[in-house]
Motif scaffolding. Structure first.
Motif, PDB file in Angstrom:
ATOM      1  N   ALA A 247       0.030   6.507   2.701  1.00  0.00           N
ATOM      2  CA  ALA A 247       1.004   7.594   2.853  1.00  0.00           C
ATOM      3  C   ALA A 247       1.829   7.400   4.120  1.00  0.00           C
ATOM      4  O   ALA A 247       3.035   7.678   4.139  1.00  0.00           O
ATOM      5  CB  ALA A 247       0.281   8.942   2.888  1.00  0.00           C
ATOM      6  N   ILE A 248       1.202   6.909   5.189  1.00  0.00           N
ATOM      7  CA  ILE A 248       1.938   6.612   6.421  1.00  0.00           C
ATOM      8  C   ILE A 248       2.991   5.547   6.150  1.00  0.00           C
ATOM      9  O   ILE A 248       4.108   5.599   6.671  1.00  0.00           O
ATOM     10  CB  ILE A 248       0.967   6.140   7.523  1.00  0.00           C
ATOM     11  N   LEU A 249       2.658   4.589   5.294  1.00  0.00           N
ATOM     12  CA  LEU A 249       3.606   3.529   4.924  1.00  0.00           C
ATOM     13  C   LEU A 249       4.596   3.994   3.858  1.00  0.00           C
ATOM     14  O   LEU A 249       5.405   3.216   3.372  1.00  0.00           O
ATOM     15  CB  LEU A 249       2.834   2.307   4.412  1.00  0.00           C
ATOM     16  N   ARG A 250       4.495   5.270   3.484  1.00  0.00           N
ATOM     17  CA  ARG A 250       5.394   5.889   2.495  1.00  0.00           C
ATOM     18  C   ARG A 250       5.248   5.291   1.104  1.00  0.00           C
ATOM     19  O   ARG A 250       6.198   5.253   0.321  1.00  0.00           O
ATOM     20  CB  ARG A 250       6.844   5.815   2.979  1.00  0.00           C
ATOM     21  N   MET A 251       4.049   4.822   0.797  1.00  0.00           N
ATOM     22  CA  MET A 251       3.763   4.361  -0.557  1.00  0.00           C
ATOM     23  C   MET A 251       3.326   5.548  -1.397  1.00  0.00           C
ATOM     24  O   MET A 251       2.303   6.175  -1.133  1.00  0.00           O
ATOM     25  CB  MET A 251       2.658   3.305  -0.523  1.00  0.00           C
ATOM     26  N   GLU A 252       4.102   5.859  -2.416  1.00  0.00           N
ATOM     27  CA  GLU A 252       3.782   6.999  -3.265  1.00  0.00           C
ATOM     28  C   GLU A 252       2.837   6.584  -4.387  1.00  0.00           C
ATOM     29  O   GLU A 252       2.814   5.428  -4.802  1.00  0.00           O
ATOM     30  CB  GLU A 252       5.066   7.586  -3.860  1.00  0.00           C
ATOM     31  N   GLN A 253       2.058   7.573  -4.866  1.00  0.00           N
ATOM     32  CA  GLN A 253       1.169   7.339  -5.998  1.00  0.00           C
ATOM     33  C   GLN A 253       2.013   7.417  -7.270  1.00  0.00           C
ATOM     34  O   GLN A 253       2.272   8.503  -7.797  1.00  0.00           O
ATOM     35  CB  GLN A 253       0.058   8.407  -6.026  1.00  0.00           C
TER      36      GLN A 253
END
Length: 645
Positions: A247-253
């Motif tokens: 989430a910190i890396l802005r990777m969405e599920q």
């Protein structure tokens, strides 16, 4: 006789021991509070007694003090059931005291369990059940402590630890994702798996001071055969930590369905985050996670640190795999080529790391899926490249356009320029890609050797694409009105091609000979422009002898001069509105026009000044030469409002 005496002696010893045991039993019943020294003596005696005495008539005395131990250590353990707060938050002394109490209760449970006959005594059975209950409560508390320590001492390194660097310069897909400063990533490569490189990639995901506490909890829980609960709690907390970092890396599920529904801009943004995050997660985070698993669990043979690591990393890896699969299963599109090449390159670069992390049976499926994804991305990239070539061949005007540089020329040349930044990958992917009409390496001149750049697969495909673009421009020019404008359009666009090639790395892939041929084509259109624009006007300035006109039909010099000026004014009005963006090309056209047209006008006026008359000469040569400078400025003018120089 000696054997008989020996047997008799052993029997006497056994009788003496039995008598001594009776006296000890009586003494123990009379004494409720034993000193530590007394307990140590009894413990030493216990280790020396034969099993048959322990389990026989006198065995019960061994657990006389168990009740006191259970009471004492039970109080230490159960105190934390009612008190608020966590044990390890109160310091090492409290933690050590608690662990010691648990260890002592474990010993009592183990001792009772190793001598089942003792449980025939009702009192001993009651003590055993009480010890088991206390131990069960202790395991539950230790699990809470473990989770608390893992969360409290979790550490996340900043994303700037490693950076994403896209090859793309003139981007043809969205560049809205903000990259961070370049840093240690430049020093890392998948081929360098040396110790020094690995050390640079390791970070502390748990604060070092907490490691010993976690291992001590593991040791006690494993001793109670509660290893599954320990591992389950450890896995859950570490999985949550990995998801938080994603989430910190802005990777969405994202599901595959979500990915397939994205528009190009959103997909490009998510793809760039995928590339950036995968490199950090594989090369830094998971290496560190694997090291943590080995550090915590490596001493316990019953649990495989690798299996625990796979359980922690598995869902995140499938998230990366599913996004890549969703991209690769789509229809190849030219605008997605660079995104896919970025994904392919980072995955190819990380394959050794992936194989190292997921090399055992439990993780082999993940490794296999990444290998298959790499192959699918390669196929998609080749398909997208072919689609781009088809686009260059078949693209046709969809709306009116001017004589300037067409957006399709700009798009194509920037696309070619960007392709070069992926040269190693594309040379590998394109070596077996069929290309009808492939432009082979230029012939060497004066015995010079052909550069390896010029002869590589990417160079051959790039030259083919440039040739196809020229054909497309020739066909596109026919939609413009009049040959002069067609030639200006072709000059603008070919000159743009020349500049893009000469001023970038494209030059070494096209070669100087190919560039000279392209410049020759530019000059041909420049000459054709002069011819188609001025040929009829220049005829008016020819001598009658040259024109072979009958004397009865010869127009007067004054009439011819007026007609020439009228033609010049008409050309001026239209071609001042045309655009030649390149200042050097514009100047060259001005010079060429002056040399061919204005010089002819000066010569005509000079030869026929007397016949025309000064009052009928509206512009002298210098004035017309200045008016030529207004051509191709992109602002339509008439001579009545033109600037005079």
């Amino acid at each position: 006789m000696e054997d008989g005496e020996s047997t008799a002696t052993d029997h006497e010893v056994q009788n003496h021991l039995a008598a001594a045991a009776k006296h000890i039993m009586m003494a123990l019943k009379a004494c409720r509070n034993l000193t530590d020294d007394t307990k140590k003596v009894l413990s030493d005696l216990n280790s020396c007694l034969p099993n048959k005495l322990i389990l026989g008539e006198y065995g019960g005395w061994l657990l006389i003090d168990s009740e006191e131990q259970i009471k004492h250590y039970g109080e230490v353990i159960m105190r934390w059931e009612t008190e608020l707060g966590m044990i390890w938050d109160h310091g090492d002394t409290e933690a050590s005291s608690y662990l010691n109490a648990v260890t002592e209760i474990q010993k009592i449970v183990k001792t009772i369990g190793s001598h089942p006959m003792l449980l025939s005594n009702g009192k001993q059975k009651e003590l055993s059940l009480r010890a088991h209950h206390i131990l069960q409560r202790a395991m539950s508390k230790l699990k809470q402590e473990l989770m608390h320590i893992l969360i409290q001492h979790k550490q996340c390194f900043a994303p700037e630890y490693m950076s994403f660097r896209s090859h793309v310069e003139d981007a043809v897909y969205d560049e809205s994702f903000i990259s961070v400063e370049e840093d240690v990533i430049e020093s890392l490569s998948s081929g360098d798996d040396s110790g020094s490189s690995s050390d640079k990639c390791l970070v502390n995901l748990i604060h070092p001071k907490a490691i010993s506490s976690i291992k001590s909890i593991a040791s006690v829980m494993f001793a109670s055969e509660d290893d599954k609960e320990f591992c389950r709690s450890f896995v859950n907390i570490r999985k949550d930590a990995l998801e938080e970092y994603l989430a910190i890396l802005r990777m969405e599920q994202l599901t595959m369905e979500d990915t397939l529904k994205m528009d190009q801009n959103a997909l490009s943004c998510e793809g760039k985050k995928w590339v950036w995050a995968l490199r950090i997660i594989i090369r830094v985070y998971l290496r560190s996670e694997r090291c943590l698993c080995d550090q915590i669990l490596g001493e316990f043979g019953r649990v495989s640190p690798n299996r625990i690591f796979i359980e922690i990393a598995g869902s995140a890896m499938w998230q990366f795999i599913n996004f890549g699969e969703a991209i690769a299963m789509g229809t190849p599109q030219p605008e997605r080529l660079f995104l896919v090449l970025d994904m392919y390159e980072v995955l190819a670069d990380l394959m050794l790391d992936i194989d190292s992390l997921f090399n055992e049976e439990t993780g082999s499926r993940i490794g296999i899926e990444f290998h298959e994804l790499l192959s699918r991305l390669a196929d998609y990239a080749k398909g997208s490249f072919s689609e781009f070539r088809n686009c260059v061949v078949s693209d046709r005007p969809r709306k009116p356009f001017s004589s300037g540089i067409h957006r399709f020329t700009n798009y194509t040349m920037n696309y070619l320029k960007t392709l070069i930044t992926y040269r190693e990958t594309l040379n590998f992917l394109l070596h077996d890609l069929e290309a009808d009409g492939l432009d082979c390496s230029p012939e060497p001149e004066n015995g010079e050797e052909i550069s390896s750049y010029v002869s590589c697969p990417l160079a051959q495909h790039a030259r083919l694409l440039a040739s196809l673009l020229q054909e497309n421009l020739e066909n596109r020019s026919k939609f413009l009105k009049g040959e002069p404008m067609q030639h200006i359009f072709l000059m603008n666009n070919i000159n743009y091609m020349v500049q893009k090639i000469k001023d970038s790395e494209l030059r070494q892939y096209f070669g100087d000979e190919w560039i000279r041929r392209l410049i020759g084509n530019l000059h041909r259109h420049a000459n054709d422009y002069i011819r188609t624009t001025w040929s009829s006007a220049l005829l008016l300035l020819k001598d009658h002898v040259e024109l072979d006109v009958s004397p009865f039909h010869r127009p007067s010099h004054r009439s011819r001069c007026n007609k020439f000026i009228a033609a010049f004014e008409e050309i001026y009005k239209s071609q001042t509105g045309w655009v030649v963006p390149d200042s050097q090309l514009r100047e060259d056209l001005h010079i060429s026009t002056s040399q061919k047209v204005i010089q002819a006008y000066r010569g005509f006026i000079g030869r026929n000044f007397a016949q025309i008359g000064d009052q009928y000469i509206r512009y002298n040569g210098d004035e017309l030469e200045n008016l030529v400078l207004d051509f191709f400025e992109g602002s339509t003018r008439s001579l009545g409002s033109s600037r005079r120089r």
